[in-house]
Motif scaffolding. Structure first.
Motif, PDB file in Angstrom:
ATOM      1  N   SER A  64       0.847  -1.194   0.000  1.00 57.31           N
ATOM      2  CA  SER A  64       0.000   0.000   0.000  1.00 57.31           C
ATOM      3  C   SER A  64       0.877   1.236   0.000  1.00 57.31           C
ATOM      4  CB  SER A  64      -0.889   0.013   1.235  1.00 57.31           C
ATOM      5  OG  SER A  64      -1.460   1.289   1.407  1.00 57.31           O
ATOM      6  N   THR A  65       0.474   2.228  -0.749  1.00 54.11           N
ATOM      7  CA  THR A  65       1.101   3.558  -0.644  1.00 54.11           C
ATOM      8  C   THR A  65       0.139   4.498   0.069  1.00 54.11           C
ATOM      9  OG1 THR A  65       2.376   3.248  -2.666  1.00 54.11           O
ATOM     10  CG2 THR A  65       2.029   5.521  -1.949  1.00 54.11           C
ATOM     11  N   ARG A  66      -1.032   4.732  -0.559  1.00 56.28           N
ATOM     12  CA  ARG A  66      -1.982   5.733  -0.042  1.00 56.28           C
ATOM     13  C   ARG A  66      -2.533   5.376   1.335  1.00 56.28           C
ATOM     14  NH1 ARG A  66      -1.383   6.142  -5.228  1.00 56.28           N
ATOM     15  NH2 ARG A  66      -1.172   3.908  -4.990  1.00 56.28           N
ATOM     16  N   THR A  67      -2.944   4.123   1.506  1.00 59.53           N
ATOM     17  CA  THR A  67      -3.586   3.742   2.766  1.00 59.53           C
ATOM     18  C   THR A  67      -2.575   3.808   3.901  1.00 59.53           C
ATOM     19  OG1 THR A  67      -5.055   2.341   1.467  1.00 59.53           O
ATOM     20  CG2 THR A  67      -5.030   1.968   3.848  1.00 59.53           C
ATOM     21  N   ARG A 115      -5.344  -4.207   6.193  1.00 64.16           N
ATOM     22  CA  ARG A 115      -5.609  -4.553   4.785  1.00 64.16           C
ATOM     23  C   ARG A 115      -5.380  -6.051   4.669  1.00 64.16           C
ATOM     24  NH1 ARG A 115      -3.577  -1.525  -0.533  1.00 64.16           N
ATOM     25  NH2 ARG A 115      -5.298  -0.245   0.188  1.00 64.16           N
ATOM     26  N   HIS A 142     -13.672  -1.600   0.031  1.00 68.41           N
ATOM     27  CA  HIS A 142     -12.588  -0.672   0.367  1.00 68.41           C
ATOM     28  C   HIS A 142     -13.234   0.574   0.990  1.00 68.41           C
ATOM     29  CE1 HIS A 142      -8.795   1.161   0.458  1.00 68.41           C
ATOM     30  NE2 HIS A 142      -8.457   1.156  -0.818  1.00 68.41           N
ATOM     31  N   GLN A 145     -11.494   4.053   1.206  1.00 67.49           N
ATOM     32  CA  GLN A 145     -11.510   4.685  -0.118  1.00 67.49           C
ATOM     33  C   GLN A 145     -12.881   5.331  -0.355  1.00 67.49           C
ATOM     34  OE1 GLN A 145      -8.788   4.309  -2.678  1.00 67.49           O
ATOM     35  NE2 GLN A 145      -9.925   6.012  -3.543  1.00 67.49           N
ATOM     36  N   CYS A 282      -8.895   5.427  -8.112  1.00 65.45           N
ATOM     37  CA  CYS A 282      -8.428   5.172  -6.737  1.00 65.45           C
ATOM     38  C   CYS A 282      -6.912   5.103  -6.661  1.00 65.45           C
ATOM     39  CB  CYS A 282      -9.041   3.876  -6.217  1.00 65.45           C
ATOM     40  SG  CYS A 282      -8.760   2.478  -7.324  1.00 65.45           S
ATOM     41  N   LEU A 283      -6.257   4.784  -7.795  1.00 60.63           N
ATOM     42  CA  LEU A 283      -4.802   4.609  -7.885  1.00 60.63           C
ATOM     43  C   LEU A 283      -4.358   3.395  -7.059  1.00 60.63           C
ATOM     44  CD1 LEU A 283      -3.638   8.338  -7.621  1.00 60.63           C
ATOM     45  CD2 LEU A 283      -3.987   6.994  -9.713  1.00 60.63           C
TER      46      LEU A 283
HETATM   47  N1   CP Z   1      -6.108   3.275  -3.448  1.00 55.74           N
HETATM   48  C1   CP Z   1      -5.380   2.585  -2.551  1.00 55.74           C
HETATM   49  O1   CP Z   1      -5.891   1.915  -1.642  1.00 55.74           O
HETATM   50  O2   CP Z   1      -4.037   2.778  -2.689  1.00 55.74           O
HETATM   51  P1   CP Z   1      -2.929   1.890  -1.937  1.00 55.74           P
HETATM   52  O3   CP Z   1      -3.090   0.471  -2.407  1.00 55.74           O
HETATM   53  O4   CP Z   1      -1.612   2.494  -2.349  1.00 55.74           O
HETATM   54  O5   CP Z   1      -3.164   2.000  -0.451  1.00 55.74           O
END
Ligand code: CP
Length: 338
Positions: A64-67, A115, A142, A145, A282-283
């Motif tokens: 994960s980056t964002r989460t 996660r 999710h 998100q 969502c990326l």
């Molecule tokens: N959109 C999202 O959950 O990004 P990550 O997988 O980077 O957390």
């Protein structure tokens, strides 16, 4: 007029944030409220230490980056601390069950975010934890998100259109992000369409949730492969076509199903007939597969605001599920009135 500093629900009706279907519209709007008031306050230079000395355990069975970053930064901004418990770093999986991990983390930490590969794992984690558990994505949904996305939609609503008339189209596969977008937009009484190949439409179980939301809050839910449904869209959203949970099916199979018809490109945006249509993702994105560079980096894209709103949402969720959201709003109001 709605008071921005007063919540309808001073404390959560559920201990855990596993699924937005557990909460009614007014409670989701409380989460939006605390998230956005705190965002605006912090962006204007305000500081908060409402979660001082609180610890968040972050369990990741996947990358994960964002989460990860949004929870860690959010916790630090609220005066607390986050522990990144990445795969291989703790006994979970190899020598210890998720239930036993939940018991132990509950004795040491104040809140858990996870996660997981399988949704059953987050349910077991929540059942065995005595502290709040936040679902940081499973193979079913999710929800963190979802909160960031509905905040982004509210931030970019079309002018002169009530939010319950907004039309949101998800183009592509029935990923858990697609299901989540359906659940949150229909909870807000919006009109949701999944535009994709019939084999990849949302399941009847998901559509039942959407239709129940329509009964309660208005709006509509449709699945279609007919591009005519793109007309009048206010938001077009997409997610990757492969590699998320299904690691078996080769990329070529997905590309044949989705490309070129379901790629979000300038031609698809033109089919909406809406010069102000917004694009969301969502990326991470597979550039020039599900979305072209010209759309992702173009003037319709609100994708980077959407990514930033992951942080907006996480702060709100951390405060709300710690039972500290009203306290934070009272503090902000008092400081702003000084
Ligand atoms: N959109 C999202 O959950 O990004 P990550 O997988 O980077 O957390």
């Amino acid at each position: 007029m709605d008071n921005p500093y007063v919540l309808t629900h001073k404390t959560p009706t559920h201990k855990d944030y596993i699924d937005t279907s557990d909460f009614d519209q007014s409670e989701i709007l409380d989460m939006v409220k605390v998230s956005t008031v705190v965002r605006d306050y912090i962006k204007s230079g305000g500081t908060l230490d409402t979660l001082y000395h609180k610890n968040l355990a972050m369990l990741f069975e996947q990358k994960s980056t964002r989460t990860r970053v949004s929870f860690e930064v959010g916790m630090e901004q609220l005066g607390g601390h986050a522990l990144n418990l990445a795969p291989g770093a703790i006994q979970l999986g190899a020598h210890e069950t998720i239930g036993d991990t939940a018991e132990v983390l509950s004795r040491m930490c104040d809140i858990i975010m996870a996660r997981v590969d399988r949704h059953e794992s987050i349910l077991e984690l929540a059942a065995r934890s005595t502290v709040p558990v936040i679902n940081g994505m499973s193979d079913y949904n999710h929800p963190t998100q979802e909160l960031g996305d509905i905040i982004t939609i509210f931030d970019h609503l079309p002018k002169d259109k009530p939010w319950n008339q907004v039309k949101v189209v998800f183009a592509g596969d029935c990923t858990q992000v697609c299901a989540s977008l359906m659940m949150i937009t229909t909870k807000m009484g919006m009109n949701f369409i999944q535009y994709g190949p019939p084999a990849k439409w949302l399941s009847d179980d998901f559509l039942k949730i959407g239709r129940a939301n329509n009964q309660m809050y208005g709006g509509s839910v449709h699945v279609t492969d007919n591009p005519a449904y793109l007309e009048g869209a206010d938001f077009i959203y997409t997610d990757v076509w492969y590699g998320l949970y299904d690691k078996e099916t080769p990329k070529e199979v997905y590309m044949r199903e989705f490309y070129p018809k379901y790629q979000v490109n300038d031609e698809m945006l033109a089919l909406t007939g809406n010069p102000n249509v917004k694009f969301m993702h969502c990326l991470p994105a597979n550039r020039n597969e599900e979305v072209t560079d010209s759309v992702l980096d173009g003037p319709h894209s609100v994708t980077w605001d959407e990514a930033e709103n992951r942080l907006t949402a996480q702060r709100g969720l951390l405060l709300y599920f710690s039972g500290k959201a009203q306290e934070a709003l009272d503090l902000i109001k008092a400081k702003e009135e000084k």
